[in-house]
Write a protein that holds these residues in place. Sequence first.
Motif, short mmCIF file in Angstrom:
data_model
loop_
_atom_site.label_atom_id
_atom_site.label_comp_id
_atom_site.label_asym_id
_atom_site.label_seq_id
_atom_site.Cartn_x
_atom_site.Cartn_y
_atom_site.Cartn_z
N UNK A 126 23.59 56.49 44.58
CA UNK A 126 24.51 56.94 43.35
C UNK A 126 25.85 55.67 43.29
N UNK A 127 25.34 54.92 42.34
CA UNK A 127 26.37 54.20 42.39
C UNK A 127 27.13 53.73 40.80
N UNK A 128 26.28 55.03 40.36
CA UNK A 128 26.89 55.31 39.11
C UNK A 128 28.18 55.67 38.85
N UNK A 129 28.55 57.02 40.11
CA UNK A 129 29.38 58.20 40.72
C UNK A 129 30.48 57.16 41.89
N UNK A 130 30.00 55.94 41.99
CA UNK A 130 31.16 55.53 42.44
C UNK A 130 31.74 53.85 42.29
N UNK A 131 32.06 54.01 40.90
CA UNK A 131 32.60 52.98 40.25
C UNK A 131 33.72 52.75 39.41
N UNK A 132 35.08 53.76 40.28
CA UNK A 132 35.71 54.36 39.30
C UNK A 132 37.54 53.35 39.59
#
Length: 482
Positions: free
Chosen positions: A148-154
């Motif tokens: 879920x890296x794409x959701x964890x780069x805010x």
Amino acid sequence: MKPRWLFADQLGPHFLDSPDQPVLLVESKAVFRRRAFHRQKAHLVLSALRHRATDANTRLVRTETYAEALTEPVSVCHPTSRAARALVQRLPDVEMLPPRGFVTAPHDFVSWAEGRNHLRLEDFYRFARANHDVLMDGGEPTGGRWNYDADNREPPPRRMDVPEPPAIAEDDIDAEVRADLDRWERDDGIEFVGNDGPRRFPATRREALARLRHFVQHRLPAFGPYEDAMLAGDPWMAHSMLSPAINLGLLDPLEVIHRAEQAYRDGSAPLNSTEGFIRQILGWRDFVWHLYWYFEPEYRAANELRARRELPKWFAELDADAVGARCLSDVLKGVRDHGWVHHIPRLMVLGNYAMQRGWRPAAVADWFHRCFVDGYEWVMTANVVGMSQFADGGRMSTKPYAAGGAYVNRMSDYCKPCRYDPKVRTGDNACPYTAGYWSFLARHEDALRANHRMRRPLQGLHRLDDLAVLVEQEAARGSRAP
């Protein structure tokens, strides 16, 4: 039953065969003579040892060397460094058991690794998830995705709305440790780096369990989206701060993983935060542990990019006040004052700067080992030599983790008030990360040309109309603090 000799990073109950097994602890002063450790790291390790010594059936021997304390047959779990393992193998009447304190067994890692051209975290992590049935629904990853890296780069919020971790209450043992360290500095010539300060990390299993419960309940839900972000003045954000306790052996990584997964199953933590956190422990922590033993002993001296500069004095001595670049100054201050910053400042501020400047990888790894409260040789060898400094030429990572000021600007609040401009490469207000990034590419173009992930950056290199000026500027900077 033989007494169990516990090293200072093996202090939890999972290193014993039964709760009533006799325990031998050794406090060796020679360890602190060999390296200038961070003062707060030395305090934490000694505090943990001495607190553990108050348990029943436990004997603590304070001596100059480990060998002096071994006067009876003992057993010991496999140590976490080659030097400690060699010591154990030399000592008579010491039975060495398989390693504990990690999730994947050595033979399982070797079976997975053999025959692979490249060893990558993502491949190992998927293997470990399935092998240990973590975040799995039958044969599929929970939620249908492994990562879920794409959701964890805010980028960071203005402030993190999470409660502070529970404070540590120092006691008489901590006071004794602080007095002993003062005396060692004054009378024995033992040197430390960094500032002394209140103990911020667990030295007992009770403290470690309290931190784990608090993180899972109050901080894990906010961890994922901002795990790669940085905030000036907030070194903790929503990170667990559990790595020192896990690396001291106060927590079994499996119990940490299971607590986090249960929070997701109970509906109290989102999947992206839970998966991101578990990947750090089941994936990354175990991965670098196994790589330490799987790679040859000479790996820690790898230097494929031929980086030969020594660490400058301002960096080695944690002189954050000498640094004008706001991100580097703040992160170096965090190391100086806490002995800890989270993984992105380590990789993208400290490691990135060191790689751009061509500092010797082994010296950088040693600095991380000494200056971080959770730093050990097994932790820092692959983390720094392989990932951070790309000194192994890509044996464990797909590209150098080099980035300019644009990355720091996107993932932090450091740049707007900084004297340097992340968009400027040359001149008095040139960002040292932006200039350093392009200078790094120019120096290593030949070595990086075959790496397909570096194709576009190298194409951009030759579109710079000020490249010659930039390279000359960076050469002139030398070891000066930015």
